[in-house]
Design an enzyme around this catalytic site. Sequence first.
Site, PDB file in Angstrom:
ATOM      1  N   GLU A   1     -21.839 -41.696  27.303  1.00 60.55           N
ATOM      2  CA  GLU A   1     -21.958 -42.968  28.017  1.00 60.55           C
ATOM      3  C   GLU A   1     -20.608 -43.428  28.556  1.00 60.55           C
ATOM      4  O   GLU A   1     -20.539 -44.220  29.479  1.00 60.55           O
ATOM      5  CB  GLU A   1     -22.512 -44.049  27.077  1.00 60.55           C
TER       6      GLU A   1
ATOM      7  N   ASP B   1     -18.998 -42.812  16.044  1.00 59.88           N
ATOM      8  CA  ASP B   1     -18.094 -42.372  17.107  1.00 59.88           C
ATOM      9  C   ASP B   1     -17.038 -41.379  16.626  1.00 59.88           C
ATOM     10  O   ASP B   1     -16.419 -40.699  17.434  1.00 59.88           O
ATOM     11  CB  ASP B   1     -17.398 -43.577  17.739  1.00 59.88           C
TER      12      ASP B   1
ATOM     13  N   THR C   1     -18.287 -44.730  11.163  1.00 58.91           N
ATOM     14  CA  THR C   1     -18.560 -44.851  12.596  1.00 58.91           C
ATOM     15  C   THR C   1     -19.180 -43.569  13.118  1.00 58.91           C
ATOM     16  O   THR C   1     -18.673 -42.475  12.857  1.00 58.91           O
ATOM     17  CB  THR C   1     -17.307 -45.169  13.433  1.00 58.91           C
TER      18      THR C   1
ATOM     19  N   LEU D   1     -31.679 -44.843  18.731  1.00 60.50           N
ATOM     20  CA  LEU D   1     -32.304 -43.794  17.913  1.00 60.50           C
ATOM     21  C   LEU D   1     -31.258 -42.915  17.231  1.00 60.50           C
ATOM     22  O   LEU D   1     -31.420 -42.532  16.074  1.00 60.50           O
ATOM     23  CB  LEU D   1     -33.208 -42.914  18.781  1.00 60.50           C
ATOM     24  N   GLN D   2     -30.191 -42.591  17.954  1.00 61.32           N
ATOM     25  CA  GLN D   2     -29.215 -41.630  17.445  1.00 61.32           C
ATOM     26  C   GLN D   2     -28.365 -42.178  16.308  1.00 61.32           C
ATOM     27  O   GLN D   2     -27.770 -41.407  15.570  1.00 61.32           O
ATOM     28  CB  GLN D   2     -28.310 -41.150  18.586  1.00 61.32           C
ATOM     29  N   ARG D   3     -28.292 -43.481  16.157  1.00 57.66           N
ATOM     30  CA  ARG D   3     -27.426 -43.985  15.093  1.00 57.66           C
ATOM     31  C   ARG D   3     -28.200 -44.464  13.868  1.00 57.66           C
ATOM     32  O   ARG D   3     -27.589 -44.848  12.868  1.00 57.66           O
ATOM     33  CB  ARG D   3     -26.472 -45.063  15.617  1.00 57.66           C
TER      34      ARG D   3
ATOM     35  N   ARG E   1     -18.182 -44.476  23.586  1.00 59.94           N
ATOM     36  CA  ARG E   1     -17.591 -45.134  24.751  1.00 59.94           C
ATOM     37  C   ARG E   1     -16.244 -44.503  25.135  1.00 59.94           C
ATOM     38  O   ARG E   1     -15.932 -44.365  26.312  1.00 59.94           O
ATOM     39  CB  ARG E   1     -17.404 -46.623  24.403  1.00 59.94           C
TER      40      ARG E   1
END
Lengths: 413, 413
Positions: B245, B145, B143, B298-300, B191
């Site tokens: 975000e 995240d 992930t 783009l970032q992932r 998130r």
Amino acid sequence: MNQLTGACIIGQSGGPTAVINASAQGVIQTALQQGCITRVLGAAHGIKGVLDDKLYDMGQEDPAELELLKYTPSSALGSCRYKLADPDADDTDYKRILEIFQKYNVRYFFYNGGNDSMDTCNKISKYMQKSGYECRIMGVPKTIDNDLNGTDHCPGFASAAKYIATSCAEVWQDAHVYDTGMVTVVEIMGRHAGWLAGSAALASLTGCGPDLVYLPEVDFDMDRFIADVKAVYEKTGKCMVAVSEGIHYADGRFVSEAETSATDGFGHAQLGGLAVMLAEVVKKNTGAKVRGIELSLLQRCASHAASKTDVEEAWQAGSAAVEAAVSGVTDKMVAFQCTREGGYQCKTSLEPLDIVANFEKKVPREWINAAGNGVEQPFLDYVLPLIQGEPESPKENSLPRFAHLKKVLTTSM
Amino acid sequence: MNQLTGACIIGQSGGPTAVINASAQGVIQTALQQGCITRVLGAAHGIKGVLDDKLYDMGQEDPAELELLKYTPSSALGSCRYKLADPDADDTDYKRILEIFQKYNVRYFFYNGGNDSMDTCNKISKYMQKSGYECRIMGVPKTIDNDLNGTDHCPGFASAAKYIATSCAEVWQDAHVYDTGMVTVVEIMGRHAGWLAGSAALASLTGCGPDLVYLPEVDFDMDRFIADVKAVYEKTGKCMVAVSEGIHYADGRFVSEAETSATDGFGHAQLGGLAVMLAEVVKKNTGAKVRGIELSLLQRCASHAASKTDVEEAWQAGSAAVEAAVSGVTDKMVAFQCTREGGYQCKTSLEPLDIVANFEKKVPREWINAAGNGVEQPFLDYVLPLIQGEPESPKENSLPRFAHLKKVLTTSM
């Protein structure tokens, strides 16, 4: 040869690129080696630095840091968007420029920029000629938009094109990961010319490119756009669209402005952006999950994904400007003349500033498909050689190591 | 050692990353070498591929193409966001999974994903134990995240962090080019946890980082935000903000949703995005020129800017899962245990799936500054080793050469 001894000024102007500093470096490094150039001055924020008498002594910079300019995006000396008046209407700025040139005995002036900057360069050149002050004035091209006349292509374009193609290929992978429907709209810079948007199609060479590409060279029709997207989406369950920020209706209105003001009338254009707006239109018409992506500033400063060819050519453009000026040339812009058959070759040439300034070179209509939603092979053949090679960008901690300039202001001769 | 002979399944689930395929590759390449693993099956779109009996025979892939998975972003086998029901309430899916496992004599199941995927993996594991069907079930973490419990960090996070830091450094250069005021707001994924947004601060190591960083771990206050930006802007004429975000007010409402619905009430959140909205707030309050940039997908998927450390660790996580399973382990997720003092070292460990699933690891409050608008040195010390190294991504025509899989569906044992 007419030997002219004095200082030189290098100025950067307009929107930055990933390689504009490579051109500045080409000017600076080559100028520092010329016996007749007594001093290399960098103008802070382009022509504004001349008007404000804010000039950096580039000779005081660490050569190792100057070398890093090749890999440092954006305009290291600072840029501006300053429009000189018509000298017949108001010659205040020109008089001031002449005054500064005289103050530092500036005999060489190199201006690095796009259309507006070549206009500035041209006006200064003509004024100096008229005033009888001998100064050799050369334009060094730069623009991601690739819309300068008289040159095969512009430094800065290829690195942006490469970033766009690479990112589109990656986003394509991401957008195809679920077995649910998905429409992705990628918004690309280029207000009047579609060179960059068209370059998104290079991603197709990886097997992962946009299905539809819209350039400002073809009038946009919203109904046709919706039908185009629907056709692809219904067939494959996915659709990836690359769109130039500059697409406009037949009556000339930009789609971004026309649609967004029609929607809510309070400046949505600024809020949402074209990609997001078009994605919403698609959602309404297909029910598909949508994603609007704006490449924004990322596409013009991505030195980490630059083209080595572009970096080297950008340096060459700066260096060639100095060499030409020292050898007696003035009132020209360095341009590229290239051949692609039998292997790509690029040579510099010198073009009159008049023919370069204020003319926007567009993508030829025959390089765009008949339906106006894609590019043809000649477009790809044109761009592909320009994006070749990976520059050996120095890193520290696996992060970019940009040039750190001292920027020592000069106060006198 | 309890030798168990049969097929294995590898599935990918949740949002893609730049290196999730490196983990799949680690599983596939290691599994293909095990005598007790009779067949390596790839599930099309994660657990959905199992339920739908859509399994690819990975043994039929060209090894050279499998090797390219290491440099191919997004989930090559396809992903899903499918939530299994509580088996006590509805065991339909579980029965079907068992049926498929029996059909192909699947004795090894590797599930590659984040929080929700580890929940899926855990539920299947417990169901198989209860049903008495012997199958070794292992989670492979993934992930961007970075919010999985029980592991120092998650594969995929570091490459996204590196892309974010690199892009922020480049955008900083671009945003500082004019001598006019400018405020830039960059919106970053995450998130509920601020690992990625915080990583924007790595850009400061290049001398070009965001002035302010907002993470979802600290309640957001709009007035304080405006005051923060104003203070920087009034001092320097510029301000660069990185924002997650997931920032939310003290009452839990996401800023993106709360503000945008307050503005016009028709789903502006989807249209504009948080960066653009915050930029507008700043514009209204400072008069500055503003730019909102959303790093979006783009970032992932930016494998072109991946971390070599991340790529290698991702592969290792997949490979370690297979080795552990073959040696008798089940019901675990591969995790990383790392030391940073005296040089970075990373070892795999095995953690119970129960403790991993459904728990989100946040950035410790003490790693965020007291004002809640930046990160402290321990955060940088934590992330920096993870982004090290450039992978040797193969290219064709200076564009990425991604893996092309044949994806041969298997129909029987």
